[in-house]
Design an enzyme around this catalytic site. Sequence first.
Site, mmCIF file in Angstrom:
data_model
loop_
_atom_site.group_PDB
_atom_site.id
_atom_site.type_symbol
_atom_site.label_atom_id
_atom_site.label_comp_id
_atom_site.label_asym_id
_atom_site.label_seq_id
_atom_site.Cartn_x
_atom_site.Cartn_y
_atom_site.Cartn_z
ATOM 1 N N ASP A 31 0.847 -1.192 0.000
ATOM 2 C CA ASP A 31 0.000 0.000 0.000
ATOM 3 C C ASP A 31 0.887 1.248 0.000
ATOM 4 O O ASP A 31 1.897 1.316 0.709
ATOM 5 C CB ASP A 31 -0.922 -0.004 1.230
ATOM 6 C CG ASP A 31 -2.086 0.959 1.085
ATOM 7 O OD1 ASP A 31 -3.233 0.477 0.985
ATOM 8 O OD2 ASP A 31 -1.844 2.189 1.063
ATOM 9 N N ASN A 87 -12.670 -3.310 2.900
ATOM 10 C CA ASN A 87 -13.535 -2.153 3.100
ATOM 11 C C ASN A 87 -14.591 -2.192 1.998
ATOM 12 O O ASN A 87 -14.284 -2.513 0.847
ATOM 13 C CB ASN A 87 -12.742 -0.850 3.013
ATOM 14 C CG ASN A 87 -11.789 -0.688 4.184
ATOM 15 O OD1 ASN A 87 -12.069 -1.153 5.288
ATOM 16 N ND2 ASN A 87 -10.658 -0.040 3.953
ATOM 17 N N GLN A 94 -14.367 2.558 1.604
ATOM 18 C CA GLN A 94 -13.679 2.055 0.413
ATOM 19 C C GLN A 94 -13.415 3.232 -0.516
ATOM 20 O O GLN A 94 -14.325 4.011 -0.806
ATOM 21 C CB GLN A 94 -14.556 1.007 -0.296
ATOM 22 C CG GLN A 94 -13.875 0.433 -1.530
ATOM 23 C CD GLN A 94 -14.719 -0.611 -2.243
ATOM 24 O OE1 GLN A 94 -15.836 -0.926 -1.820
ATOM 25 N NE2 GLN A 94 -14.190 -1.149 -3.330
ATOM 26 N N VAL A 96 -11.096 2.848 -3.448
ATOM 27 C CA VAL A 96 -10.775 2.379 -4.800
ATOM 28 C C VAL A 96 -11.814 1.328 -5.205
ATOM 29 O O VAL A 96 -11.915 0.275 -4.561
ATOM 30 C CB VAL A 96 -9.346 1.784 -4.867
ATOM 31 C CG1 VAL A 96 -9.068 1.233 -6.266
ATOM 32 C CG2 VAL A 96 -8.299 2.833 -4.490
ATOM 33 N N HIS A 100 -10.366 -5.361 -3.139
ATOM 34 C CA HIS A 100 -9.001 -5.603 -2.658
ATOM 35 C C HIS A 100 -9.038 -5.988 -1.191
ATOM 36 O O HIS A 100 -9.798 -5.412 -0.406
ATOM 37 C CB HIS A 100 -8.095 -4.385 -2.873
ATOM 38 C CG HIS A 100 -8.687 -3.096 -2.399
ATOM 39 N ND1 HIS A 100 -9.682 -2.430 -3.095
ATOM 40 C CD2 HIS A 100 -8.446 -2.349 -1.300
ATOM 41 C CE1 HIS A 100 -10.020 -1.342 -2.444
ATOM 42 N NE2 HIS A 100 -9.295 -1.264 -1.330
ATOM 43 N N HIS A 102 -7.040 -6.024 2.210
ATOM 44 C CA HIS A 102 -5.894 -5.439 2.913
ATOM 45 C C HIS A 102 -5.286 -6.520 3.812
ATOM 46 O O HIS A 102 -6.024 -7.207 4.540
ATOM 47 C CB HIS A 102 -6.347 -4.301 3.830
ATOM 48 C CG HIS A 102 -6.863 -3.086 3.135
ATOM 49 N ND1 HIS A 102 -6.109 -1.936 2.974
ATOM 50 C CD2 HIS A 102 -8.067 -2.812 2.573
ATOM 51 C CE1 HIS A 102 -6.837 -1.018 2.353
ATOM 52 N NE2 HIS A 102 -8.026 -1.516 2.101
HETATM 53 P P1 AMP Z 1 -9.683 1.303 0.348
HETATM 54 O O1 AMP Z 1 -9.741 2.623 1.060
HETATM 55 O O2 AMP Z 1 -10.099 0.134 1.180
HETATM 56 O O3 AMP Z 1 -10.416 1.371 -0.979
HETATM 57 O O4 AMP Z 1 -8.168 1.034 0.043
HETATM 58 C C1 AMP Z 1 -7.495 1.596 -1.049
HETATM 59 C C2 AMP Z 1 -6.045 1.576 -0.697
HETATM 60 O O5 AMP Z 1 -5.309 1.769 -1.895
HETATM 61 C C3 AMP Z 1 -5.615 2.667 0.287
HETATM 62 O O6 AMP Z 1 -5.079 2.077 1.454
HETATM 63 C C4 AMP Z 1 -4.579 3.464 -0.512
HETATM 64 O O7 AMP Z 1 -3.510 3.919 0.284
HETATM 65 C C5 AMP Z 1 -4.140 2.446 -1.556
HETATM 66 N N1 AMP Z 1 -3.597 2.998 -2.786
HETATM 67 C C6 AMP Z 1 -4.135 3.987 -3.546
HETATM 68 N N2 AMP Z 1 -3.367 4.196 -4.624
HETATM 69 C C7 AMP Z 1 -2.338 3.319 -4.551
HETATM 70 C C8 AMP Z 1 -1.202 3.058 -5.372
HETATM 71 N N3 AMP Z 1 -0.972 3.720 -6.520
HETATM 72 N N4 AMP Z 1 -0.331 2.085 -4.979
HETATM 73 C C9 AMP Z 1 -0.538 1.417 -3.833
HETATM 74 N N5 AMP Z 1 -1.596 1.608 -3.019
HETATM 75 C C10 AMP Z 1 -2.478 2.559 -3.373
#
Ligand code: AMP
Length: 114
Positions: A31, A87, A94, A96, A100, A102
């Site tokens: 992450d 999430n 959430q 993204v 995914h 974590h």
């Molecule tokens: P969520 O909030 O559960 O959707 O998690 C999305 C995660 O993606 C967050 O913890 C971000 O820090 C991570 N994230 C966003 N962009 C990137 C990236 N380019 N490379 C690695 N992690 C990322």
Amino acid sequence: MADKTLFQKIADGEIPSDMVYEDELCIAFRDIQPQAPVHILIVPRKPIPSLDDLTKEDQELVGHLFLCAKKIAANEGLHRGYRTVFNCGEEGLQTVPHLHLHLLGGRVLRWPPG
Ligand code: AMP
């Protein structure tokens, strides 16, 4: 065709990442904003938007993500425990819209989460 998600771009090498594992079904990378000493995202190559969008046909894929989490946790030396989190949606925070898992570890994780 729909635009690629951020994580599809990472899977395709269009956006750099610190990849720790990949196979035919998923990728795993660190992450960018780690919440623990080890914070890895395990992402199916299939762009399922969220947990809420899972169907029966994804059942084996989700099991695969957890087995990968276990393998990666061992590789990362998380012998004292770790946490896995999906999430989901607005209140689940959430950010993204590509499913995914974590994987967090390397410190004592508080409960309940924030
Ligand atoms: P969520 O909030 O559960 O959707 O998690 C999305 C995660 O993606 C967050 O913890 C971000 O820090 C991570 N994230 C966003 N962009 C990137 C990236 N380019 N490379 C690695 N992690 C990322």
